[in-house]
Write a protein that holds these residues in place. Structure first.
Motif, PDB file in Angstrom:
ATOM      1  N   LEU A   1       0.828  -1.200   0.000  1.00 15.17           N
ATOM      2  CA  LEU A   1       0.000   0.000   0.000  1.00 15.17           C
ATOM      3  C   LEU A   1       0.865   1.255   0.000  1.00 15.17           C
ATOM      4  CD1 LEU A   1      -2.845   1.292   0.271  1.00 15.17           C
ATOM      5  CD2 LEU A   1      -2.518   1.191   2.743  1.00 15.17           C
ATOM      6  N   ALA A   2       1.896   1.261   0.853  1.00 15.12           N
ATOM      7  CA  ALA A   2       2.780   2.427   0.926  1.00 15.12           C
ATOM      8  C   ALA A   2       3.535   2.637  -0.383  1.00 15.12           C
ATOM      9  CB  ALA A   2       3.753   2.263   2.083  1.00 15.12           C
ATOM     10  N   GLN A   3       4.022   1.568  -0.973  1.00 16.38           N
ATOM     11  CA  GLN A   3       4.786   1.677  -2.218  1.00 16.38           C
ATOM     12  C   GLN A   3       3.914   2.143  -3.379  1.00 16.38           C
ATOM     13  OE1 GLN A   3       6.428  -2.305  -2.440  1.00 16.38           O
ATOM     14  NE2 GLN A   3       8.379  -1.653  -1.561  1.00 16.38           N
TER      15      GLN A   3
ATOM     16  N   PRO B   1       2.705   7.914   3.647  1.00 20.71           N
ATOM     17  CA  PRO B   1       3.738   7.615   4.645  1.00 20.71           C
ATOM     18  C   PRO B   1       3.190   6.760   5.785  1.00 20.71           C
ATOM     19  CG  PRO B   1       2.932   9.848   4.946  1.00 20.71           C
ATOM     20  CD  PRO B   1       2.286   9.331   3.689  1.00 20.71           C
ATOM     21  N   VAL B   2       4.084   5.996   6.403  1.00 20.25           N
ATOM     22  CA  VAL B   2       3.721   5.097   7.495  1.00 20.25           C
ATOM     23  C   VAL B   2       4.509   5.472   8.740  1.00 20.25           C
ATOM     24  CG1 VAL B   2       3.674   2.711   8.308  1.00 20.25           C
ATOM     25  CG2 VAL B   2       3.239   3.217   5.887  1.00 20.25           C
ATOM     26  N   ALA B   3       3.789   5.698   9.840  1.00 16.82           N
ATOM     27  CA  ALA B   3       4.394   5.844  11.160  1.00 16.82           C
ATOM     28  C   ALA B   3       3.924   4.676  12.003  1.00 16.82           C
ATOM     29  CB  ALA B   3       3.992   7.170  11.799  1.00 16.82           C
TER      30      ALA B   3
ATOM     31  N   ILE C   1       7.122  -2.001   9.146  1.00 19.20           N
ATOM     32  CA  ILE C   1       7.781  -1.529   7.928  1.00 19.20           C
ATOM     33  C   ILE C   1       9.239  -1.240   8.269  1.00 19.20           C
ATOM     34  CG2 ILE C   1       7.177   0.905   8.324  1.00 19.20           C
ATOM     35  CD1 ILE C   1       6.789   1.148   5.253  1.00 19.20           C
ATOM     36  N   ALA C   2      10.140  -1.544   7.368  1.00 14.57           N
ATOM     37  CA  ALA C   2      11.569  -1.345   7.619  1.00 14.57           C
ATOM     38  C   ALA C   2      11.874   0.141   7.802  1.00 14.57           C
ATOM     39  CB  ALA C   2      12.391  -1.923   6.478  1.00 14.57           C
ATOM     40  N   TRP C   3      12.808   0.436   8.697  1.00 17.25           N
ATOM     41  CA  TRP C   3      13.103   1.831   9.024  1.00 17.25           C
ATOM     42  C   TRP C   3      13.610   2.615   7.818  1.00 17.25           C
ATOM     43  CZ3 TRP C   3      17.718   4.605   8.736  1.00 17.25           C
ATOM     44  CH2 TRP C   3      18.849   3.856   8.377  1.00 17.25           C
ATOM     45  N   ASP C   4      14.330   1.942   6.895  1.00 18.11           N
ATOM     46  CA  ASP C   4      14.925   2.649   5.763  1.00 18.11           C
ATOM     47  C   ASP C   4      14.054   2.654   4.519  1.00 18.11           C
ATOM     48  OD1 ASP C   4      15.185  -0.057   5.318  1.00 18.11           O
ATOM     49  OD2 ASP C   4      17.314   0.010   4.774  1.00 18.11           O
ATOM     50  N   SER C   5      12.819   2.169   4.634  1.00 19.81           N
ATOM     51  CA  SER C   5      11.891   2.302   3.519  1.00 19.81           C
ATOM     52  C   SER C   5      11.633   3.783   3.269  1.00 19.81           C
ATOM     53  CB  SER C   5      10.573   1.594   3.834  1.00 19.81           C
ATOM     54  OG  SER C   5       9.566   1.980   2.904  1.00 19.81           O
ATOM     55  N   PRO C   6      11.572   4.221   2.021  1.00 28.64           N
ATOM     56  CA  PRO C   6      11.331   5.648   1.755  1.00 28.64           C
ATOM     57  C   PRO C   6       9.979   6.133   2.259  1.00 28.64           C
ATOM     58  CG  PRO C   6      11.225   4.351  -0.269  1.00 28.64           C
ATOM     59  CD  PRO C   6      11.789   3.451   0.786  1.00 28.64           C
ATOM     60  N   HIS C   7       9.090   5.208   2.606  1.00 29.63           N
ATOM     61  CA  HIS C   7       7.758   5.578   3.070  1.00 29.63           C
ATOM     62  C   HIS C   7       7.643   5.506   4.590  1.00 29.63           C
ATOM     63  CE1 HIS C   7       6.992   4.963  -1.167  1.00 29.63           C
ATOM     64  NE2 HIS C   7       7.434   3.720  -1.043  1.00 29.63           N
ATOM     65  N   SER C   8       8.723   5.112   5.272  1.00 27.97           N
ATOM     66  CA  SER C   8       8.688   4.940   6.720  1.00 27.97           C
ATOM     67  C   SER C   8       9.126   6.219   7.421  1.00 27.97           C
ATOM     68  CB  SER C   8       9.595   3.783   7.146  1.00 27.97           C
ATOM     69  OG  SER C   8       9.680   3.719   8.550  1.00 27.97           O
TER      70      SER C   8
ATOM     71  N   GLN D   1      11.894  15.331   5.743  1.00 25.15           N
ATOM     72  CA  GLN D   1      11.728  15.087   7.177  1.00 25.15           C
ATOM     73  C   GLN D   1      12.452  13.818   7.611  1.00 25.15           C
ATOM     74  OE1 GLN D   1      10.608  16.947   9.464  1.00 25.15           O
ATOM     75  NE2 GLN D   1       9.345  18.501   8.480  1.00 25.15           N
ATOM     76  N   LYS D   2      12.393  12.808   6.770  1.00 26.88           N
ATOM     77  CA  LYS D   2      13.079  11.550   7.084  1.00 26.88           C
ATOM     78  C   LYS D   2      14.596  11.761   7.107  1.00 26.88           C
ATOM     79  CE  LYS D   2      13.391   6.758   5.473  1.00 26.88           C
ATOM     80  NZ  LYS D   2      13.174   6.197   6.823  1.00 26.88           N
ATOM     81  N   GLN D   3      15.104  12.512   6.149  1.00 21.90           N
ATOM     82  CA  GLN D   3      16.541  12.793   6.103  1.00 21.90           C
ATOM     83  C   GLN D   3      16.986  13.551   7.349  1.00 21.90           C
ATOM     84  OE1 GLN D   3      17.830  15.497   2.961  1.00 21.90           O
ATOM     85  NE2 GLN D   3      19.700  14.318   2.674  1.00 21.90           N
ATOM     86  N   ARG D   4      16.171  14.504   7.781  1.00 24.73           N
ATOM     87  CA  ARG D   4      16.486  15.282   8.973  1.00 24.73           C
ATOM     88  C   ARG D   4      16.590  14.384  10.205  1.00 24.73           C
ATOM     89  NH1 ARG D   4      12.021  18.577  12.257  1.00 24.73           N
ATOM     90  NH2 ARG D   4      13.333  19.412  13.933  1.00 24.73           N
ATOM     91  N   TRP D   5      15.615  13.482  10.381  1.00 22.12           N
ATOM     92  CA  TRP D   5      15.639  12.625  11.565  1.00 22.12           C
ATOM     93  C   TRP D   5      16.769  11.606  11.504  1.00 22.12           C
ATOM     94  CZ3 TRP D   5      14.435  12.646  16.352  1.00 22.12           C
ATOM     95  CH2 TRP D   5      14.508  11.452  17.099  1.00 22.12           C
ATOM     96  N   ASP D   6      17.016  11.048  10.343  1.00 24.03           N
ATOM     97  CA  ASP D   6      18.100  10.073  10.218  1.00 24.03           C
ATOM     98  C   ASP D   6      19.442  10.702  10.595  1.00 24.03           C
ATOM     99  OD1 ASP D   6      16.294   8.187   9.418  1.00 24.03           O
ATOM    100  OD2 ASP D   6      16.791   8.287   7.284  1.00 24.03           O
ATOM    101  N   ALA D   7      19.636  11.952  10.216  1.00 24.51           N
ATOM    102  CA  ALA D   7      20.875  12.645  10.574  1.00 24.51           C
ATOM    103  C   ALA D   7      20.951  12.871  12.083  1.00 24.51           C
ATOM    104  CB  ALA D   7      20.960  13.979   9.833  1.00 24.51           C
TER     105      ALA D   7
END
Length: 643
Positions: A255-257, A262-264, A273-280, A377-383
């Protein structure tokens, strides 16, 4: 046969059957029984277990434990890892043996995880009255300790006559295997009834299958949901534990793909969902990521799947600020499907609902602007997490560094276990999960002391999977603070006795790090949260010398292999190496504990979220007055009805 013998033989022949797509699962519902024996059950259930151990050892294997509550926690850990398809039974004596189970019953029911509790009870005949450990109430002489289980159990029964056993067991297992009603099932067994002889029909002792119900969604509900999703500009999926229990993670990913929604995930939903999925977006709410919380604040449609929306998930109803917000709740339990005043509850199995929704949405996809926001937003949190894991503090590391080191030394398929304190929140937001079975944090009840016992239950499930070839072996790593360790660590002795390789990372904070931080934020200055010598003049535990506690030696005295990480600039490197060493130990070699000290004053990255814990509206303390001003600001954002 006796009632106890009938109980043991009946439970040994019950099977769970589950159909997921084209695959059919059939395994023992109750693969074994824990028990600590006293005068209430030694001649009943104890005798029956011994008799069948001699007659048919595989029928109902018996396992020792060191505390009744811990035994129920083991059963819950096992149930969680097997996705509620199997659990253990727990037999206790009367009085304190039974009441020791109360916390375990509440934990199981709060987490909606099955456990079968068989506490013994006082004489049904009252031939000996009152007996040792019996309560006496002048207003109700039939009240016993076991009546305390009624509000804590999803099903409660008392077998006062042997003939009542049939309906008690059938109804108990009905609830145990019900995906909506499951939790603690308590069947009280008076000590004289356990040993009483009666005629048992062969049909009662025959093999029986309990099929897990997985209801289909209504077609009209799916059509309406698809229409609302297509009309939304900022949709957000919140995935809870129900996604895992219905084995819906693949359908969720699809569904996300396909849609880009986005999935939280909630605490129970980590692994959906895997943490590094672009939709996670990672974790949501009070212990969530800034990415998930930023998207939640703007969401105009929340699609809750298998979540009960506890207050950490909703940031005490401050997470969602869009005035146009609407909810679609997909849940097998009506109680959860109807939460937050949703106009579209879908009462159905999560996987079946997602499969239908994937078809109904066709070629729908979210706008490019939303996908851009998700990525940034995902890039910001991963950093932020990268920095938290790599920053080094001396002489004592931050808990962030410890989490990063343990994570880096573990394999993707390994399982991390935790329960209470600051660790669950830090793990929720920072643990980078890829395997659906790789994360188990008990947070519905947030029970200090669950960690080691629950982890041992998970490890039992892992061993059973590997034995029958259902899955490869995994290492199970318990992360626990010194406060929770001191609450309940005795199941380490159980692991020693059975040679079970359970890895425990014990973080020494010299107090309650989590509640200390909360106390400080609420203006109470970490009162009563540090392990210090008493200052008799001020009657304070806040400023005295640290207690001379050596928990590493304590673990060694129980027969556990211990690796000590001394404070210093290389502590984190040594910790990572110690985890690798523990993982390299062969299965069957027994438990391993890694002891490391941390600085409890170094916090994890901020979730930019809130949790409602009331602050005193009047105080002589300036710190409390300042905290109250902050509290009222957050309170103004709280929405009592989301709709």
């Amino acid at each position: 046969m006796t009632v106890a013998q009938a109980v043991v033989e009946f439970l040994g022949r019950q099977y769970t059957v589950d159909n997921i797509g084209s695959e059919t699962y059939r395994e023992r519902l109750i693969p074994g029984m824990f028990g600590i024996f006293g005068h209430g059950n030694v001649a009943g259930v104890g005798q029956a277990l011994k008799q069948y151990q001699s007659k048919d050892p595989a029928l109902m294997p018996y396992y020792q434990g060191r505390n009744e509550q811990a035994q129920s926690h083991q059963a819950v850990g096992y149930a969680r890892h097997t996705r509620r398809r199997a659990t253990y039974a727990v037999s206790t004596s009367i009085g304190p043996g039974s009441s020791n189970l109360l916390t375990g019953a509440a934990l199981a029911t709060a987490n909606r995880l099955p456990v079968l509790l068989l506490p013994s009870d006082t004489f049904a005949t009252r031939a000996a009255d009152p007996v040792l450990q019996q309560l006496e109430h002048s207003h109700g002489y039939d009240i016993t300790v076991n009546d305390a289980f009624r509000p804590l159990s999803k099903y409660f029964d008392r077998v006062n006559r042997p003939e009542q056993l049939f309906s008690a067991m059938m109804n108990g297992l009905r609830v145990l295997t019900d995906p909506v009603e499951t939790g603690a099932v308590t069947i009280s067994l008076p000590q004289d009834v356990q040993a009483e002889v009666f005629e048992v029909p062969g049909e009662f002792l025959a093999e029986r299958e309990w099929r897990i119900r997985r209801p289909e969604p209504e077609a009209d509900d799916i059509a309406r949901a698809a229409a609302q999703i297509k009309a939304a500009k900022r949709p957000l999926i919140i995935a809870g534990g129900g996604v895992l229990y219905s084995f819906a993670q693949d359908a969720l990913l699809e569904l996300a793909q396909k849609t880009g929604i986005p999935v939280a995930y909630t605490q129970a939903g980590v692994g959906t969902i895997a943490w590094d999925s672009p939709h996670s977006l990672g974790a949501i709410g009070s212990t969530g990521t800034t990415a998930a919380n930023a998207l939640a604040a703007e969401a105009d449609l929340v699609i809750g799947i298998g979540t009960r929306y506890e207050d950490f998930t909703t940031a005490s109803r401050t997470a969602f600020q869009n005035p146009e917000l609407r909810f679609i709740n997909i849940n097998v339990a009506p109680l959860d499907a109807y939460k937050h005043g949703t106009a579209l509850p879908i009462v159905a199995d999560a996987r079946k609902a997602l499969v239908a929704l994937n078809t109904a949405l066709g070629g729908y996809r979210v706008g490019a602007d939303l996908e851009t926001t998700i990525a940034s937003q995902k890039q910001r949190w991963d950093a932020t997490v990268d920095a938290a894991f790599s920053t080094r503090h001396n002489p004592l590391p931050a808990q962030n560094e410890i989490i990063g080191a343990v994570h880096g030394a573990m394999d993707e398929r390994d399982v991390v276990i935790c329960a209470a304190g600051s660790l669950p929140g830090d793990l929720h937001k920072m643990w980078r999960i890829k395997d659906a079975h790789g994360y188990h944090v008990e947070y519905a009840f947030s029970c200090m002391g669950y960690e080691i016992a629950g982890g041992l239950g998970v490890k039992r499930a892992v061993i059973d999977e590997a034995t029958r070839g259902a899955a490869e072996n995994r290492d199970v790593v318990v992360m626990v603070g010194d406060g929770s360790y001191l609450m309940m660590h005795t199941e380490l002795v159980t692991a020693v006795a059975e040679g079970i390789k359970l890895i425990t990372v014990l973080i020494q904070n010299h107090g309650y790090a989590s509640i200390g931080s909360l106390s400080e934020s609420l203006g109470s200055q970490r009162f009563g949260t540090q392990y210090r010598q008493l200052d008799a003049a001020t009657h304070s535990f806040d400023a005295g010398a640290k207690l001379p506690i050596d928990l590493a030696t304590n673990a060694e005295s129980l027969g556990v292999k211990v690796i000590r990480i001394e404070p210093g600039t290389d502590a984190i490197d040594k910790l990572a190496a110690a985890v690798a060493t523990a993982k390299a130990a062969p299965e069957g070699s027994g438990p391993i504990l890694i002891h490391v000290e941390s600085d409890p004053l170094l916090d994890a990255p901020d979730s930019e979220s809130w949790w409602d814990v009331p602050v005193s509206g009047e105080s002589d303390l300036e710190s409390t007055r300042a905290a109250y001003a902050t509290y009222t600001g957050h309170k103004a954002r709280q929405r009592n009805f989301l709709g």
